[in-house]
Design an enzyme around this catalytic site. Structure first.
Site, PDB file in Angstrom:
ATOM      1  N   LYS A  75     -31.356-137.711  19.926  1.00 56.50           N
ATOM      2  CA  LYS A  75     -30.007-138.220  20.150  1.00 56.50           C
ATOM      3  C   LYS A  75     -29.194-137.204  20.941  1.00 56.50           C
ATOM      4  O   LYS A  75     -29.094-136.049  20.554  1.00 56.50           O
ATOM      5  CB  LYS A  75     -29.348-138.528  18.804  1.00 56.50           C
ATOM      6  CG  LYS A  75     -30.102-139.607  18.015  1.00 56.50           C
ATOM      7  CD  LYS A  75     -29.536-139.835  16.639  1.00 56.50           C
ATOM      8  CE  LYS A  75     -29.798-138.700  15.694  1.00 56.50           C
ATOM      9  NZ  LYS A  75     -29.442-138.999  14.300  1.00 56.50           N
ATOM     10  N   THR A 122     -16.760-141.544  12.182  1.00 58.15           N
ATOM     11  CA  THR A 122     -18.177-141.517  12.562  1.00 58.15           C
ATOM     12  C   THR A 122     -19.072-141.004  11.424  1.00 58.15           C
ATOM     13  O   THR A 122     -20.231-140.671  11.662  1.00 58.15           O
ATOM     14  CB  THR A 122     -18.377-140.628  13.798  1.00 58.15           C
ATOM     15  OG1 THR A 122     -17.867-139.309  13.518  1.00 58.15           O
ATOM     16  CG2 THR A 122     -17.672-141.199  15.010  1.00 58.15           C
ATOM     17  N   GLY A 177     -21.709-140.895   8.779  1.00 57.95           N
ATOM     18  CA  GLY A 177     -22.866-141.712   8.460  1.00 57.95           C
ATOM     19  C   GLY A 177     -23.533-142.389   9.636  1.00 57.95           C
ATOM     20  O   GLY A 177     -24.408-143.244   9.441  1.00 57.95           O
ATOM     21  N   THR A 178     -23.179-142.002  10.859  1.00 56.12           N
ATOM     22  CA  THR A 178     -23.770-142.688  12.019  1.00 56.12           C
ATOM     23  C   THR A 178     -25.269-142.444  12.124  1.00 56.12           C
ATOM     24  O   THR A 178     -26.024-143.361  12.444  1.00 56.12           O
ATOM     25  CB  THR A 178     -23.089-142.256  13.324  1.00 56.12           C
ATOM     26  OG1 THR A 178     -23.098-140.821  13.417  1.00 56.12           O
ATOM     27  CG2 THR A 178     -21.650-142.740  13.385  1.00 56.12           C
ATOM     28  N   GLY A 179     -25.722-141.218  11.842  1.00 58.84           N
ATOM     29  CA  GLY A 179     -27.150-140.934  11.919  1.00 58.84           C
ATOM     30  C   GLY A 179     -27.934-141.690  10.865  1.00 58.84           C
ATOM     31  O   GLY A 179     -29.015-142.239  11.137  1.00 58.84           O
ATOM     32  N   CYS A 180     -27.400-141.735   9.647  1.00 63.06           N
ATOM     33  CA  CYS A 180     -28.038-142.507   8.570  1.00 63.06           C
ATOM     34  C   CYS A 180     -28.126-143.975   8.953  1.00 63.06           C
ATOM     35  O   CYS A 180     -29.158-144.637   8.760  1.00 63.06           O
ATOM     36  CB  CYS A 180     -27.239-142.383   7.277  1.00 63.06           C
ATOM     37  SG  CYS A 180     -26.997-140.707   6.672  1.00 63.06           S
TER      38      CYS A 180
END
Length: 272
Positions: free
Chosen positions: A179, A214, A216-219
């Site tokens: 990412k 933003t 928790g965006t990766g989760c």
């Protein structure tokens, strides 16, 4: 009439008492994408939108009990693995996944906080690299996490990002999604991720969205990919669909008024 079996995804991660990340974000994402969610809780946190106040690790034996109990009864079509802080926990989960011969594993190697602080001790990073990466269908590190996994400096441009993606792929996972949101040119109005190992290399650009919400965006992205795999999508299609979902969830995040810090994305933006 023959009933089609419900697709099932499993999340193995920590609980976020604030509801924006971890197990809670994963289960919301599975539900939003029409997948039944199951869970194995690896840690409990006392956190909100401003801070993580305390962490309580679950004993590895009880993590194994949770995992085996789910798998003994429910056919799991895909697995998302989030932050695992202890080497013993990582080894326990890896052993069961190997014994069960499970696939469609999306590993989100959460190792670096938003502050830039490293979250895992070196022995846990080594265990993650050696035990879980070779089992993964896809890993989804951001640039700071990629640098920790490779024990190198963080990529500063697209060429360095591609080199690190190739080095990560060599660690054993079937595919890598790096990412690019942390690139040095983050003032740009676009952010691009790079997918390697699932056919031709793919750069996946997306517009940057101006919001502080933003958390928790990766989760959410990794669990959305797992949801796609659970429904039978191939890796590139699952990644593309998940990117569209998280982009829309971030774009709608300011419709939520939750907490006074970094709020959550809007997992159910299509419904309310």
């Amino acid at each position: 009439m023959t009933q089609t079996r419900t697709p099932v995804a499993l999340t193995i991660a920590g609980s976020d008492s604030g509801g924006g990340a971890g197990i809670q974000a994963d289960l919301k994402t599975f539900s939003a994408l029409s997948v039944f969610g199951t869970s194995v809780i690896a840690a409990l946190t006392a956190q909100n939108t401003r801070e993580v106040r305390a962490i309580h690790d679950i004993p590895p034996a009880f993590i194994a009990d949770q995992l085996n109990t789910v798998l003994d009864d429910i056919q799991v079509d895909a697995i998302k693995i989030g932050m695992l802080s202890r080497p013993e926990t990582i080894a326990t989960i890896a052993r069961i996944l190997r014994e069960r011969g499970l696939g469609n594993i999306v590993l989100d190697p959460v190792m670096v906080a938003k502050s830039g602080d490293k979250l895992l001790a070196d022995e846990s990073v080594n265990a993650l690299r050696e035990e879980l990466l070779p089992l993964a269908t896809l890993i989804t590190p951001n640039l700071p996490e990629a640098a920790v996994l490779l024990a190198c400096k963080e990529a500063q441009n697209a060429d360095e990002m591609q080199t690190q993606a190739e080095q990560l792929l060599a660690l054993g996972s079937q595919a890598v999604l790096v990412k690019g949101g942390h690139l040095a040119d983050s003032a740009s109005d676009e952010s691009a991720d790079l997918l390697l190992g699932a056919g031709e290399p793919r750069w996946l650009p997306a517009k940057r969205i101006a919001t502080a919400n933003t958390h928790g965006t990766g989760c959410t992205l990794s669990s959305a990919i797992a949801a796609g795999l659970a429904k039978g999508l191939d890796v590139p299609t699952a990644v593309i669909d998940a990117k569209a979902y998280i982009t829309a969830a971030i774009a709608a995040a300011d419709r939520l008024q939750v907490g006074s810090g970094h709020g959550p994305t809007h997992h159910f933006h299509a419904w309310w």
